[in-house]
Design an enzyme around this catalytic site. Structure first.
Site, PDB file in Angstrom:
ATOM      1  N   SER A 188      -5.879   1.717  12.037  1.00  0.00           N
ATOM      2  CA  SER A 188      -5.579   2.932  12.784  1.00  0.00           C
ATOM      3  C   SER A 188      -5.459   2.590  14.275  1.00  0.00           C
ATOM      4  O   SER A 188      -4.669   1.723  14.632  1.00  0.00           O
ATOM      5  CB  SER A 188      -6.658   3.986  12.514  1.00  0.00           C
ATOM      6  OG  SER A 188      -6.271   5.231  13.022  1.00  0.00           O
ATOM      7  N   ASP A 400      -1.637   8.196   3.432  1.00  0.00           N
ATOM      8  CA  ASP A 400      -2.316   8.316   4.735  1.00  0.00           C
ATOM      9  C   ASP A 400      -2.157   9.736   5.268  1.00  0.00           C
ATOM     10  O   ASP A 400      -1.043  10.237   5.414  1.00  0.00           O
ATOM     11  CB  ASP A 400      -1.739   7.297   5.717  1.00  0.00           C
ATOM     12  CG  ASP A 400      -2.588   7.171   6.970  1.00  0.00           C
ATOM     13  OD1 ASP A 400      -2.989   8.208   7.538  1.00  0.00           O
ATOM     14  OD2 ASP A 400      -2.845   6.029   7.392  1.00  0.00           O
ATOM     15  N   HIS A 438      -6.175   7.328   4.750  1.00  0.00           N
ATOM     16  CA  HIS A 438      -6.127   6.688   6.061  1.00  0.00           C
ATOM     17  C   HIS A 438      -7.129   5.520   6.120  1.00  0.00           C
ATOM     18  O   HIS A 438      -8.328   5.747   6.201  1.00  0.00           O
ATOM     19  CB  HIS A 438      -6.442   7.722   7.141  1.00  0.00           C
ATOM     20  CG  HIS A 438      -6.240   7.207   8.533  1.00  0.00           C
ATOM     21  ND1 HIS A 438      -5.053   6.639   8.953  1.00  0.00           N
ATOM     22  CD2 HIS A 438      -7.065   7.159   9.602  1.00  0.00           C
ATOM     23  CE1 HIS A 438      -5.164   6.279  10.213  1.00  0.00           C
ATOM     24  NE2 HIS A 438      -6.375   6.583  10.635  1.00  0.00           N
TER      25      HIS A 438
END
Ligand code: NAG
Length: 527
Positions: A188, A400, A438
């Site tokens: 991320s 995600d 995610h």
């Protein structure tokens, strides 16, 4: 001592082991790390025996990281390091006994100032000299950025680079030997940090593992800010409740797209192939339940279309269908998205009264124009990194719910330009992980060794199953990964054993079901 609790003591080991441990402990406690790093002061220096549950009483509670199990003897160093006259970072180096010679830096997430202790534990458990830092501030709030450009620069790139330089130096003095190879692991925002490093400090890492990278960061922040203006407030008339997204809207996505990969397993292998048409859900005379009115239909059409300026120029790619089950937690929740809200308030506009419901294209332009701390991170090539033999491995979950996977497809194609796939394969590989949310979790085979979460201990440290080891073998042995074999544990519980594994394909290939059993990795083929 320093909040250490001994959860488990190891008895009965041979005397020689005890002596080695004592020697290591002595070496640790007599080390003077603050004298080696400019602008450093000591927070902690302690020997941590394997089995210790470390607690972090001073850690910001919003980081939600109160304690961490350590599974290898190590020397823990925590420093405060000044990065400018008005900014500093909190830094940790965990130097393991029986060191492999490898160096590893770990990343952060969100707009957080949170050291990922679980990744420090993971790296050091696998014999890397491992470092992490708080990225310039403590906690998840963006408020410390307010009127504090030094902290924004730390966040954009300086914290990581500072901790790499400090960590390499400390490791060298501690072990009296240079590291052999240097690695990075992050997801991320952490994925972005790795790519920023390849762009700005190509010598820092030999191998970078970048998950769900938050690249083209300014536009990503805008893309996320916009969802609140699409969905409206959770009390508004046409707000689509979470229950609808989770059940019949998601069911329709699955109905339209699940079997594009020839398997009806509820998992979409390649989200870029799913051109979801929500108009089938429109209410009509004969369809008055589990249906969308025109306004709601428009919301879905907007969410699943590219975000562009009126000229057609792209701002950020569409959200990929399939992610809605988790996107309801934040992006579709009918409240401002916290990270974007804080970023506009405290960084872009320097105005804590900024109102997220007023977000529009002027804000998009302002963020991109300001490019705070040069955080953009959207290179079209990385020549010095590539030339020095650096390897970049990216992965992205196909479900995600925070960063559209279509953006990583776009980023890979941007790096590729007119180059052949073969010349990309030499130094950058991208894997799409079906059924992963995610960075982790989800219904798919998502356990990859991508960080120190609880499930990782179930897969060991070999290149077939572990992305960090896959990177090590690529860098050190020239064995490049052709696929990443992810593992799904039964209800994500390692104790209950493996449910299934799947070999996630290297982009642009994706999995097609060619066998009889969806849970058999051999029943799938990368095409
Ligand atoms: C951040 O937290 C650390 C402890 O984890 C503390 O030593 C440091 O002073 C804090 N920094 C700021 C800027 O509050």
């Amino acid at each position: 001592m320093f909040g250490t609790v001994l959860a488990l003591a190891l008895f009965g080991t041979a005397l020689v082991t005890g002596t080695q441990e004592e020697a290591f402990q002595k070496k640790c406690l007599s080390f003077k790390p603050e004298s080696l790093v400019k602008g450093a002061t000591r927070n902690v220096l302690e020997f941590v025996p394997a089995g210790t549950i470390l607690s972090f009483p001073d850690n910001d509670p919003t980081c939600n990281r109160g304690s961490q199990l350590v599974s290898r003897d190590l020397c823990r160093i925590a420093l405060n390091i000044e990065t400018s006259g008005s900014s500093s970072i909190t830094f940790e180096a965990w130097l393991p006994d029986d060191w492999s010679g490898r160096f590893l830096a770990t990343g952060n997430g969100g707009i957080d100032g949170c050291i990922k202790y679980e990744d420090l534990a993971y790296g050091s458990a696998n014999a890397f000299a491992t470092v992490g830092a708080n990225n310039g501030k403590n906690g998840t709030s963006g408020e410390p950025f307010f009127n504090n450009p030094g902290t924004v620069i730390d966040f954009a790139w300086r914290s990581l680079h500072t901790s790499v330089e400090a960590g390499k130096k400390l490791s060298k003095h501690f072990f009296k030997e240079d590291y052999t190879k240097s690695y990075y692991l992050g997801c991320s925002l952490g994925g972005r940090q790795g790519i920023k490093s390849a762009e700005k400090f190509p010598g820092d890492f030999d191998g970078i593992v970048a998950g769900a990278p938050a690249v083209d960061f300014n536009n990503l922040v805008s893309w996320r800010a916009r969802f609140f203006t699409i969905t409206g407030h959770e009390d508004s008339l046409n707000f689509i409740p979470a229950e609808a997204w989770k059940t019949w809207i998601h069911d329709e996505v699955i109905r339209q797209c699940d079997t594009l990969d020839k398997a009806a397993d509820g998992i979409i292998e390649d989200a870029s192939k799913c051109h979801f048409d929500p108009s089938t859900l429109l209410c009509s005379a004969g369809k008055t339940e589990k249906c969308l009115n025109m306004d709601q239909l428009q919301q879905l059409n907007t969410i699943f279309a590219d975000y562009t300026f009126p000229s057609g120029e792209l701002i950020f790619p569409a959200m990929q269908p399939g992610s809605e089950v988790n996107a309801i937690e934040k992006l579709y929740a009918g409240t401002p998205f916290g990270y974007s809200d804080d970023w506009f308030k405290y960084v872009v506009h320097n105005d804590p009264t900024w109102d997220a419901s007023t977000f529009d294209l002027d804000d998009v332009r302002a963020a991109e124009r300001l490019n705070p701390g040069d955080i953009r991170t959207y290179p079209s090539s990385l020549p010095p990194f590539e030339r020095r033999g650096g390897k970049l491995l990216m992965y992205h979950g196909q479900q995600d719910n925070q960063i559209t996977t279509l953006n990583t497809d776009r980023f890979f194609k941007r790096l590729q330009g007119r180059r052949s796939q073969a010349s990309m394969d030499e130094w950058v590989r991208y894997f799409r992980i079906s059924g992963m949310n995610h960075c982790n979790s989800g219904p798919g085979a998502w356990v990859l060794g991508q960080g120190g979460n609880a499930a990782q201990k179930g897969i060991g440290f070999d290149r077939e199953r572990n992305v960090l080891k896959a990177m090590v073998d690529w860098v050190e042995k020239g064995v490049a990964p052709e696929f990443l074999e992810g593992t799904k544990f039964v209800t994500d519980n390692v104790e209950l054993g493996v449910d299934f594994t799947r070999r996630h394909c290297m982009f642009p290939k994706s999995n097609v079901f060619v066998g009889n059993d969806v849970k058999d990795a051999g029943s799938w083929n990368c095409q």
